[in-house]
Design a protein around this motif. Structure first.
Motif, mmCIF file in Angstrom:
data_model
loop_
_atom_site.group_PDB
_atom_site.id
_atom_site.type_symbol
_atom_site.label_atom_id
_atom_site.label_comp_id
_atom_site.label_asym_id
_atom_site.label_seq_id
_atom_site.Cartn_x
_atom_site.Cartn_y
_atom_site.Cartn_z
ATOM 1 N N GLY A 169 -9.808 6.823 -2.723
ATOM 2 C CA GLY A 169 -10.341 7.492 -3.913
ATOM 3 C C GLY A 169 -10.302 6.628 -5.147
ATOM 4 N N THR A 170 -10.190 5.300 -4.983
ATOM 5 C CA THR A 170 -10.146 4.401 -6.134
ATOM 6 C C THR A 170 -11.170 3.288 -5.979
ATOM 7 O OG1 THR A 170 -8.419 3.026 -5.124
ATOM 8 C CG2 THR A 170 -7.686 4.822 -6.549
ATOM 9 N N TRP A 171 -11.633 2.777 -7.127
ATOM 10 C CA TRP A 171 -12.551 1.641 -7.120
ATOM 11 C C TRP A 171 -11.806 0.386 -6.676
ATOM 12 C CZ3 TRP A 171 -17.477 2.776 -7.426
ATOM 13 C CH2 TRP A 171 -17.891 3.864 -8.172
ATOM 14 N N CYS A 172 -12.590 -0.625 -6.277
ATOM 15 C CA CYS A 172 -11.978 -1.840 -5.738
ATOM 16 C C CYS A 172 -11.141 -2.571 -6.779
ATOM 17 C CB CYS A 172 -13.034 -2.765 -5.149
ATOM 18 S SG CYS A 172 -14.202 -3.455 -6.344
ATOM 19 N N GLY A 173 -11.458 -2.417 -8.061
ATOM 20 C CA GLY A 173 -10.644 -3.042 -9.086
ATOM 21 C C GLY A 173 -9.246 -2.477 -9.148
ATOM 22 N N PRO B 82 -0.450 -1.412 -3.102
ATOM 23 C CA PRO B 82 0.480 -0.351 -2.691
ATOM 24 C C PRO B 82 0.633 0.762 -3.729
ATOM 25 C CG PRO B 82 1.682 -2.342 -3.309
ATOM 26 C CD PRO B 82 0.226 -2.709 -3.279
ATOM 27 N N GLU B 83 0.145 0.526 -4.948
ATOM 28 C CA GLU B 83 0.272 1.547 -5.982
ATOM 29 C C GLU B 83 -0.769 2.656 -5.860
ATOM 30 O OE1 GLU B 83 0.455 -0.154 -9.841
ATOM 31 O OE2 GLU B 83 2.123 -1.491 -9.363
ATOM 32 N N VAL B 84 -1.800 2.459 -5.021
ATOM 33 C CA VAL B 84 -2.750 3.539 -4.770
ATOM 34 C C VAL B 84 -2.364 4.216 -3.464
ATOM 35 C CG1 VAL B 84 -4.596 2.347 -6.020
ATOM 36 C CG2 VAL B 84 -4.443 2.100 -3.537
ATOM 37 N N GLU B 85 -2.651 5.501 -3.364
ATOM 38 C CA GLU B 85 -2.268 6.292 -2.198
ATOM 39 C C GLU B 85 -3.460 6.470 -1.273
ATOM 40 O OE1 GLU B 85 0.330 10.333 -1.514
ATOM 41 O OE2 GLU B 85 -1.290 10.426 -2.992
ATOM 42 N N SER B 86 -3.229 6.318 0.018
ATOM 43 C CA SER B 86 -4.305 6.545 0.979
ATOM 44 C C SER B 86 -4.373 8.022 1.340
ATOM 45 C CB SER B 86 -4.085 5.709 2.240
ATOM 46 O OG SER B 86 -3.052 6.262 3.039
ATOM 47 N N LEU B 87 -5.496 8.445 1.888
ATOM 48 C CA LEU B 87 -5.630 9.827 2.349
ATOM 49 C C LEU B 87 -4.634 10.118 3.472
ATOM 50 C CD1 LEU B 87 -9.521 10.135 2.347
ATOM 51 C CD2 LEU B 87 -7.937 11.422 0.905
ATOM 52 N N TYR B 88 -4.404 9.137 4.331
ATOM 53 C CA TYR B 88 -3.426 9.325 5.405
ATOM 54 C C TYR B 88 -2.034 9.575 4.810
ATOM 55 C CZ TYR B 88 -7.174 6.464 7.499
ATOM 56 O OH TYR B 88 -8.380 5.949 7.887
ATOM 57 N N ARG C 258 -4.265 2.374 6.344
ATOM 58 C CA ARG C 258 -2.870 2.357 5.910
ATOM 59 C C ARG C 258 -2.271 3.759 5.874
ATOM 60 N NH1 ARG C 258 -1.863 0.503 0.038
ATOM 61 N NH2 ARG C 258 -1.753 2.750 -0.317
ATOM 62 N N GLY C 259 -1.216 3.957 6.618
ATOM 63 C CA GLY C 259 -0.555 5.255 6.674
ATOM 64 C C GLY C 259 -0.972 6.108 7.839
ATOM 65 N N ALA C 260 -2.047 5.728 8.546
ATOM 66 C CA ALA C 260 -2.488 6.511 9.703
ATOM 67 C C ALA C 260 -1.520 6.305 10.866
ATOM 68 C CB ALA C 260 -3.900 6.104 10.126
ATOM 69 N N LYS C 261 -1.139 7.396 11.514
ATOM 70 C CA LYS C 261 -0.229 7.279 12.650
ATOM 71 C C LYS C 261 -0.906 6.547 13.817
ATOM 72 C CE LYS C 261 3.198 9.660 10.865
ATOM 73 N NZ LYS C 261 3.396 11.065 11.259
ATOM 74 N N HIS C 262 -2.210 6.806 13.982
ATOM 75 C CA HIS C 262 -2.982 6.121 15.018
ATOM 76 C C HIS C 262 -4.021 5.250 14.319
ATOM 77 C CE1 HIS C 262 -5.196 5.460 18.805
ATOM 78 N NE2 HIS C 262 -6.284 5.637 18.065
ATOM 79 N N ALA C 263 -3.905 3.962 14.499
ATOM 80 C CA ALA C 263 -4.854 3.032 13.880
ATOM 81 C C ALA C 263 -4.865 1.763 14.727
ATOM 82 C CB ALA C 263 -4.457 2.728 12.436
ATOM 83 N N VAL C 264 -5.807 1.683 15.650
ATOM 84 C CA VAL C 264 -5.830 0.579 16.611
ATOM 85 C C VAL C 264 -5.963 -0.766 15.898
ATOM 86 C CG1 VAL C 264 -7.161 -0.466 18.494
ATOM 87 C CG2 VAL C 264 -6.688 1.989 18.517
ATOM 88 N N LEU C 265 -6.748 -0.811 14.812
ATOM 89 C CA LEU C 265 -6.916 -2.078 14.101
ATOM 90 C C LEU C 265 -5.641 -2.512 13.399
ATOM 91 C CD1 LEU C 265 -10.523 -1.814 12.602
ATOM 92 C CD2 LEU C 265 -9.771 -2.853 14.745
ATOM 93 N N GLU C 266 -4.708 -1.585 13.231
ATOM 94 C CA GLU C 266 -3.394 -1.936 12.679
ATOM 95 C C GLU C 266 -2.342 -2.044 13.788
ATOM 96 O OE1 GLU C 266 -3.080 -2.907 9.696
ATOM 97 O OE2 GLU C 266 -5.095 -2.314 9.047
ATOM 98 N N ARG C 267 -2.805 -2.061 15.036
ATOM 99 C CA ARG C 267 -1.947 -2.184 16.226
ATOM 100 C C ARG C 267 -0.986 -1.002 16.371
ATOM 101 N NH1 ARG C 267 -3.490 -7.126 17.894
ATOM 102 N NH2 ARG C 267 -3.788 -8.804 16.384
ATOM 103 N N ARG C 268 -1.448 0.181 15.937
ATOM 104 C CA ARG C 268 -0.709 1.416 16.194
ATOM 105 C C ARG C 268 -1.581 2.291 17.081
ATOM 106 N NH1 ARG C 268 0.127 0.670 10.626
ATOM 107 N NH2 ARG C 268 -1.380 2.277 10.072
#
Length: 427
Positions: free
Chosen positions: A86-90, A123-129, A151-161
């Motif tokens: 929910g945040t811009w790339c900046g 890390p200062e922005v929060e993910s939906l997960y 980031r924060g997803a319990k299942h995330a294959v691209l993060e090796r979870r």
């Protein structure tokens, strides 16, 4: 409960939600990568029966009729991270698929790395997960299905979870591969075959997660469908190839809808259909990268497709009160993480009298020492505004300025378009 992200840009569009409808228990995001909204809208209007599942979702949906710009630049990795935070790339820091860190003097590439890229986001922005875990507790199950940001997803294959049962996935892949369009193999398009297979494997992950007895059903799923992006690049965003890719993706969406119906969860789920970016017709054989043109006109820069980081030097100039000597210290234009600007040795310095906007009589020439210093004599009768200094430091773009500190930069417009003037004075 607090259902807002800890930090988010813009305003919540509460009007999109039906206040009279039951509150959904879960959210499922379908992201059709690279799909321009006009292509989907045109297909749903002209030939809705070929996309029955997307049509069914749209019939009860709140629709942004003119589409939306997810992020600027509107491109995969920054846009996925924007949707996921929910945040811009900046603010979330992933400004491009590849980008230059000035303070560390290095180019990094989340898109090139592909896996374990969640650490690039601020890390200062929060993910939906993370928000689901905060509000519903750590037992809440969230899944990133091939989504570049997980980031924060319990299942995330691209993060090796990976919570899935590999043996189950192999069996599901065989069944679900029937949704793949044979034209990709007939066209010998290896990229499309690979992306089609990847999308099949993503659906298999969803089937296993929702049918497991030892896990709760996911509260939030961010599901990336990649085929539309690759086909858009290879065949064109409004091509027959895209027509086939959309129909194949619609079959996969139908599989998910039927699965949630089977599990008794379809009516409790809020569905979101979106894209990370659109796509314009293009001739990919040109392999165009106009950003690199800044290097051909003599500027030092770091370039990653669509973005340019000019490399400059920082100058400290001092002229003696009697006007007979001057000194210049040359530093790197980009400070290190410590805040220090390192000095630049062996920078070539040339000093001339300025005559009608062009260099005249040479007054001094040399290079900076190990402390980044160059000292020289100056004629006391010549004002600082009429003494031109040119600095050519290793790894930096040349600098032209008068001894009073006024910059005389090379005109980029003139360099890129030679009919323009070559020098332009700036205060």
């Amino acid at each position: 409960p607090d259902v807002y992200l800890k930090r988010q840009d813009g305003e919540v569009l509460g009007d999109l939600l039906d206040s009279q409808a039951p509150t959904p228990r879960s959210i499922y995001v379908f992201l059709l990568d690279g799909l321009h909204h006009t292509e989907l809208e045109d297909r749903l209007e002209a030939d809705p029966d070929t996309l029955p599942n997307l049509r069914a979702l749209r019939e009860t949906a709140a629709v942004l009729a003119s589409g939306s710009i997810v992020n600027f630049p509107s491109i995969t990795w920054p846009s996925h991270t924007t949707i996921g935070t929910g945040t811009w790339c900046g603010h979330h820091d992933v400004v491009n698929p590849s980008y230059y860190l000035r303070d560390e003097r290095k180019m990094i590439s989340p898109q090139g790395q592909q896996v374990e890229t969640e650490g690039f986001a601020n890390p200062e922005v929060e993910s939906l997960y993370e928000a689901f875990a905060r509000v519903r507790g750590e037992a809440s199950l969230t899944a990133a299905i091939h989504a570049p940001f997980g980031r924060g997803a319990k299942h995330a294959v691209l993060e090796r979870r990976n919570l899935c049962n590999r043996d189950v996935l192999h069996g599901l892949n065989d069944e679900l591969s029937r949704d793949e369009d044979p034209r990709w193999r007939e066209d010998k398009n290896e990229d499309a075959v690979r992306e089609s297979t990847l999308d099949t494997r993503g659906v298999a992950q969803v089937f296993d997660l929702f049918r497991r007895d030892d896990l709760p059903s996911p509260d939030f799923v961010f599901h990336e469908l990649i085929l539309t992006d690759g086909v858009g690049h290879d065949y064109g965003p409004h091509s027959e190839g895209m027509r086939s890719a959309l129909e194949e993706s619609d079959r996969r969406i139908g599989r998910i809808l039927d699965l949630l119906e089977e599990q008794g969860q379809r009516q409790e789920t809020l569905f979101v259909v979106t894209a990370d970016h659109g796509m314009a017709p293009q001739d990919v054989s040109l392999a165009a990268n106009p950003g690199r043109h800044v290097k051909t006109v003599g500027l030092s820069a770091q370039v990653a497709d669509s973005m340019v980081w000019l490399l400059d030097c920082h100058l400290e100039i001092e002229r003696a009160a009697d006007g007979r000597t001057a000194r210049i210290i040359v530093r790197h234009g980009d400070a290190l993480t410590s805040g220090e600007r390192p000095v630049l040795a062996n920078a070539r310095i040339s000093v001339h009298r300025l005559e009608v906007d062009v260099p005249g009589e040479e007054l001094a020439e040399g290079t900076t020492d190990n402390q980044g210093l160059f000292a020289f004599s100056t004629p006391a009768e010549i004002p600082s505004s009429e003494i031109l200094v040119r600095v050519e430091a290793p790894g930096c773009s040349p600098r032209n300025l008068t001894l009073d500190g006024m910059s005389r930069r090379k005109d980029l417009r003139g360099a890129l378009y030679p009919d323009s003037e070559q020098l332009h004075e700036h205060a």
